[in-house]
Design a protein around this motif. Structure first.
Motif, PDB file in Angstrom:
ATOM      1  N   ASN A  27       0.058  -9.249  -6.163  1.00 52.69           N
ATOM      2  CA  ASN A  27       0.177 -10.200  -5.059  1.00 52.69           C
ATOM      3  C   ASN A  27       1.599 -10.728  -4.923  1.00 52.69           C
ATOM      4  OD1 ASN A  27      -2.529 -10.405  -3.892  1.00 52.69           O
ATOM      5  ND2 ASN A  27      -3.070 -10.972  -5.981  1.00 52.69           N
ATOM      6  N   GLY A  28       2.130 -10.606  -3.726  1.00 50.44           N
ATOM      7  CA  GLY A  28       3.503 -11.027  -3.464  1.00 50.44           C
ATOM      8  C   GLY A  28       4.519  -9.946  -3.762  1.00 50.44           C
ATOM      9  N   THR A  29       4.095  -8.903  -4.464  1.00 54.70           N
ATOM     10  CA  THR A  29       4.994  -7.797  -4.799  1.00 54.70           C
ATOM     11  C   THR A  29       4.541  -6.527  -4.084  1.00 54.70           C
ATOM     12  OG1 THR A  29       5.539  -8.795  -6.940  1.00 54.70           O
ATOM     13  CG2 THR A  29       6.008  -6.452  -6.681  1.00 54.70           C
ATOM     14  N   LEU A  30       3.408  -5.969  -4.503  1.00 56.63           N
ATOM     15  CA  LEU A  30       2.865  -4.771  -3.849  1.00 56.63           C
ATOM     16  C   LEU A  30       2.002  -5.121  -2.640  1.00 56.63           C
ATOM     17  CD1 LEU A  30       1.589  -2.692  -6.908  1.00 56.63           C
ATOM     18  CD2 LEU A  30       3.731  -2.415  -5.664  1.00 56.63           C
ATOM     19  N   ALA A  31       1.485  -6.343  -2.646  1.00 52.73           N
ATOM     20  CA  ALA A  31       0.523  -6.751  -1.623  1.00 52.73           C
ATOM     21  C   ALA A  31       0.932  -8.062  -0.971  1.00 52.73           C
ATOM     22  CB  ALA A  31      -0.855  -6.900  -2.258  1.00 52.73           C
ATOM     23  N   TYR A  32       0.512  -8.219   0.271  1.00 52.63           N
ATOM     24  CA  TYR A  32       0.702  -9.460   1.016  1.00 52.63           C
ATOM     25  C   TYR A  32      -0.687  -9.978   1.366  1.00 52.63           C
ATOM     26  CZ  TYR A  32       1.992 -12.635   4.793  1.00 52.63           C
ATOM     27  OH  TYR A  32       2.145 -13.734   5.600  1.00 52.63           O
ATOM     28  N   GLU A  33      -0.984 -11.194   0.928  1.00 50.73           N
ATOM     29  CA  GLU A  33      -2.296 -11.805   1.123  1.00 50.73           C
ATOM     30  C   GLU A  33      -3.420 -10.866   0.694  1.00 50.73           C
ATOM     31  OE1 GLU A  33      -2.343 -13.283   5.177  1.00 50.73           O
ATOM     32  OE2 GLU A  33      -1.089 -14.989   4.603  1.00 50.73           O
ATOM     33  N   GLY A  34      -3.210 -10.157  -0.415  1.00 52.29           N
ATOM     34  CA  GLY A  34      -4.225  -9.300  -1.008  1.00 52.29           C
ATOM     35  C   GLY A  34      -4.293  -7.886  -0.476  1.00 52.29           C
ATOM     36  N   ALA A  35      -3.552  -7.562   0.573  1.00 49.74           N
ATOM     37  CA  ALA A  35      -3.573  -6.217   1.158  1.00 49.74           C
ATOM     38  C   ALA A  35      -2.294  -5.474   0.789  1.00 49.74           C
ATOM     39  CB  ALA A  35      -3.711  -6.300   2.673  1.00 49.74           C
ATOM     40  N   LEU A  36      -2.441  -4.225   0.382  1.00 42.86           N
ATOM     41  CA  LEU A  36      -1.293  -3.400   0.026  1.00 42.86           C
ATOM     42  C   LEU A  36      -0.328  -3.312   1.208  1.00 42.86           C
ATOM     43  CD1 LEU A  36      -0.858  -1.972  -2.688  1.00 42.86           C
ATOM     44  CD2 LEU A  36      -1.668   0.128  -1.624  1.00 42.86           C
ATOM     45  N   ILE A  37       0.945  -3.508   0.947  1.00 40.16           N
ATOM     46  CA  ILE A  37       1.972  -3.435   1.983  1.00 40.16           C
ATOM     47  C   ILE A  37       2.138  -1.978   2.425  1.00 40.16           C
ATOM     48  CG2 ILE A  37       4.459  -3.744   2.404  1.00 40.16           C
ATOM     49  CD1 ILE A  37       4.257  -6.194   0.466  1.00 40.16           C
ATOM     50  N   GLU A  38       2.275  -1.773   3.715  1.00 47.96           N
ATOM     51  CA  GLU A  38       2.417  -0.421   4.263  1.00 47.96           C
ATOM     52  C   GLU A  38       3.599   0.292   3.609  1.00 47.96           C
ATOM     53  OE1 GLU A  38       3.124   1.785   8.538  1.00 47.96           O
ATOM     54  OE2 GLU A  38       2.228  -0.224   8.522  1.00 47.96           O
ATOM     55  N   GLY A  39       3.379   1.527   3.173  1.00 47.56           N
ATOM     56  CA  GLY A  39       4.414   2.339   2.535  1.00 47.56           C
ATOM     57  C   GLY A  39       4.354   2.309   1.022  1.00 47.56           C
ATOM     58  N   VAL A  40       3.637   1.346   0.455  1.00 42.75           N
ATOM     59  CA  VAL A  40       3.556   1.231  -1.005  1.00 42.75           C
ATOM     60  C   VAL A  40       2.730   2.372  -1.604  1.00 42.75           C
ATOM     61  CG1 VAL A  40       2.594  -0.150  -2.901  1.00 42.75           C
ATOM     62  CG2 VAL A  40       4.001  -1.238  -1.148  1.00 42.75           C
ATOM     63  N   ALA A  41       1.585   2.680  -1.018  1.00 42.84           N
ATOM     64  CA  ALA A  41       0.698   3.708  -1.576  1.00 42.84           C
ATOM     65  C   ALA A  41       1.429   5.045  -1.733  1.00 42.84           C
ATOM     66  CB  ALA A  41      -0.540   3.877  -0.704  1.00 42.84           C
ATOM     67  N   GLU A  42       2.156   5.450  -0.716  1.00 39.73           N
ATOM     68  CA  GLU A  42       2.873   6.728  -0.770  1.00 39.73           C
ATOM     69  C   GLU A  42       3.915   6.720  -1.886  1.00 39.73           C
ATOM     70  OE1 GLU A  42       1.318   5.956   3.296  1.00 39.73           O
ATOM     71  OE2 GLU A  42       2.550   4.781   1.943  1.00 39.73           O
ATOM     72  N   ARG A  43       4.572   5.605  -2.064  1.00 37.54           N
ATOM     73  CA  ARG A  43       5.586   5.517  -3.112  1.00 37.54           C
ATOM     74  C   ARG A  43       4.954   5.528  -4.499  1.00 37.54           C
ATOM     75  NH1 ARG A  43       7.695   3.585   1.471  1.00 37.54           N
ATOM     76  NH2 ARG A  43       9.956   3.725   1.815  1.00 37.54           N
ATOM     77  N   LEU A  44       3.806   4.889  -4.667  1.00 35.58           N
ATOM     78  CA  LEU A  44       3.127   4.914  -5.960  1.00 35.58           C
ATOM     79  C   LEU A  44       2.696   6.334  -6.318  1.00 35.58           C
ATOM     80  CD1 LEU A  44       0.964   1.661  -5.789  1.00 35.58           C
ATOM     81  CD2 LEU A  44       3.163   2.007  -6.952  1.00 35.58           C
ATOM     82  N   VAL A  45       2.225   7.071  -5.340  1.00 33.53           N
ATOM     83  CA  VAL A  45       1.862   8.476  -5.559  1.00 33.53           C
ATOM     84  C   VAL A  45       3.095   9.266  -5.987  1.00 33.53           C
ATOM     85  CG1 VAL A  45       1.083  10.602  -4.415  1.00 33.53           C
ATOM     86  CG2 VAL A  45      -0.153   8.444  -4.051  1.00 33.53           C
ATOM     87  N   ALA A  46       4.212   9.056  -5.328  1.00 35.15           N
ATOM     88  CA  ALA A  46       5.447   9.776  -5.656  1.00 35.15           C
ATOM     89  C   ALA A  46       5.981   9.391  -7.034  1.00 35.15           C
ATOM     90  CB  ALA A  46       6.507   9.507  -4.589  1.00 35.15           C
ATOM     91  N   LEU A  47       5.786   8.146  -7.441  1.00 34.86           N
ATOM     92  CA  LEU A  47       6.298   7.688  -8.737  1.00 34.86           C
ATOM     93  C   LEU A  47       5.421   8.087  -9.920  1.00 34.86           C
ATOM     94  CD1 LEU A  47       7.514   4.126  -7.751  1.00 34.86           C
ATOM     95  CD2 LEU A  47       8.924   5.965  -8.698  1.00 34.86           C
ATOM     96  N   SER A  48       4.146   8.315  -9.684  1.00 31.18           N
ATOM     97  CA  SER A  48       3.227   8.559 -10.797  1.00 31.18           C
ATOM     98  C   SER A  48       3.566   9.789 -11.652  1.00 31.18           C
ATOM     99  CB  SER A  48       1.782   8.618 -10.309  1.00 31.18           C
ATOM    100  OG  SER A  48       1.572   9.729  -9.473  1.00 31.18           O
ATOM    101  N   PRO A  49       4.149  10.861 -11.120  1.00 32.66           N
ATOM    102  CA  PRO A  49       4.550  11.952 -12.012  1.00 32.66           C
ATOM    103  C   PRO A  49       5.794  11.612 -12.848  1.00 32.66           C
ATOM    104  CG  PRO A  49       4.280  12.755  -9.757  1.00 32.66           C
ATOM    105  CD  PRO A  49       4.254  11.263  -9.709  1.00 32.66           C
ATOM    106  N   LEU A  50       6.547  10.603 -12.427  1.00 33.11           N
ATOM    107  CA  LEU A  50       7.791  10.243 -13.110  1.00 33.11           C
ATOM    108  C   LEU A  50       7.578   9.268 -14.258  1.00 33.11           C
ATOM    109  CD1 LEU A  50      10.017   9.654  -9.945  1.00 33.11           C
ATOM    110  CD2 LEU A  50       9.780  11.752 -11.293  1.00 33.11           C
ATOM    111  N   MET A  51       6.662   8.308 -14.051  1.00 34.10           N
ATOM    112  CA  MET A  51       6.415   7.265 -15.042  1.00 34.10           C
ATOM    113  C   MET A  51       4.939   6.908 -15.046  1.00 34.10           C
ATOM    114  SD  MET A  51       9.603   4.618 -14.568  1.00 34.10           S
ATOM    115  CE  MET A  51       9.676   4.624 -12.796  1.00 34.10           C
TER     116      MET A  51
END
Length: 158
Positions: A27-51
């Motif tokens: 909350n306040g970082t990845l999400a705004y008022e409990g909802a994932l901020i647009e563009g975050v999901a795609e970046r998390l998918v891209a980062l998961s093979p790295l870390m």
């Protein structure tokens, strides 16, 4: 770049940055008022093979499980910032980056190998900004630091 040690970025004139874990506030970082901020999901998918990506949250809105469903990240609901700090300490020898914005992220950001504070739509606690090594103007810019490591080099080189 990824190696057996995790995600490795040489910083000219400084130590090589080696990170295996990425800890994220929700909350306040990845999400705004409990909802994932647009563009975050795609970046998390891209980062998961790295870390190894893990979300640590007080889950203020009770939405983290639904918001992260289907994404290649783990999440843990924590009671306090001390819980986030304890998780950071447990992973520190492998190298950990932490991203957050709140008062309960201060110790996590200061303990991490690399702390990144986020200025998002819910604001940021002043102590989070001073605890981090880098301050990003939003979560997309913060996550992009790891997807485009030369940005980290530019921010961290002496």
């Amino acid at each position: 770049m990824k190696s057996r040690a995790g995600w490795v970025v040489p910083i000219p004139g400084a130590a090589t940055l080696c990170l295996r874990h990425l800890l994220l506030d929700f909350n306040g970082t990845l999400a705004y008022e409990g909802a994932l901020i647009e563009g975050v999901a795609e970046r998390l998918v891209a980062l998961s093979p790295l870390m190894d990506v893990e979300v640590l949250t007080g889950d203020t809105y009770g939405t983290v499980e639904r918001a992260l469903a289907g994404l290649p990240v783990r999440h843990t609901v924590v009671a306090t910032g001390a819980d986030k700090a304890a998780r950071t300490r447990a992973l520190l020898t492998a190298g950990v980056a932490a991203v957050g914005n709140g008062r309960n992220d201060v110790d996590m950001l200061s303990l991490a190998t690399l702390g990144v504070a986020v200025l998002g739509p819910e604001g940021a606690h002043a102590r989070a900004l001073t605890a981090a090594q880098i301050v990003a103007p939003g979560i997309l810019a913060a996550l992009d630091l790891f997807l485009h490591p030369q940005r980290l080099v530019a921010a961290l080189r002496p």
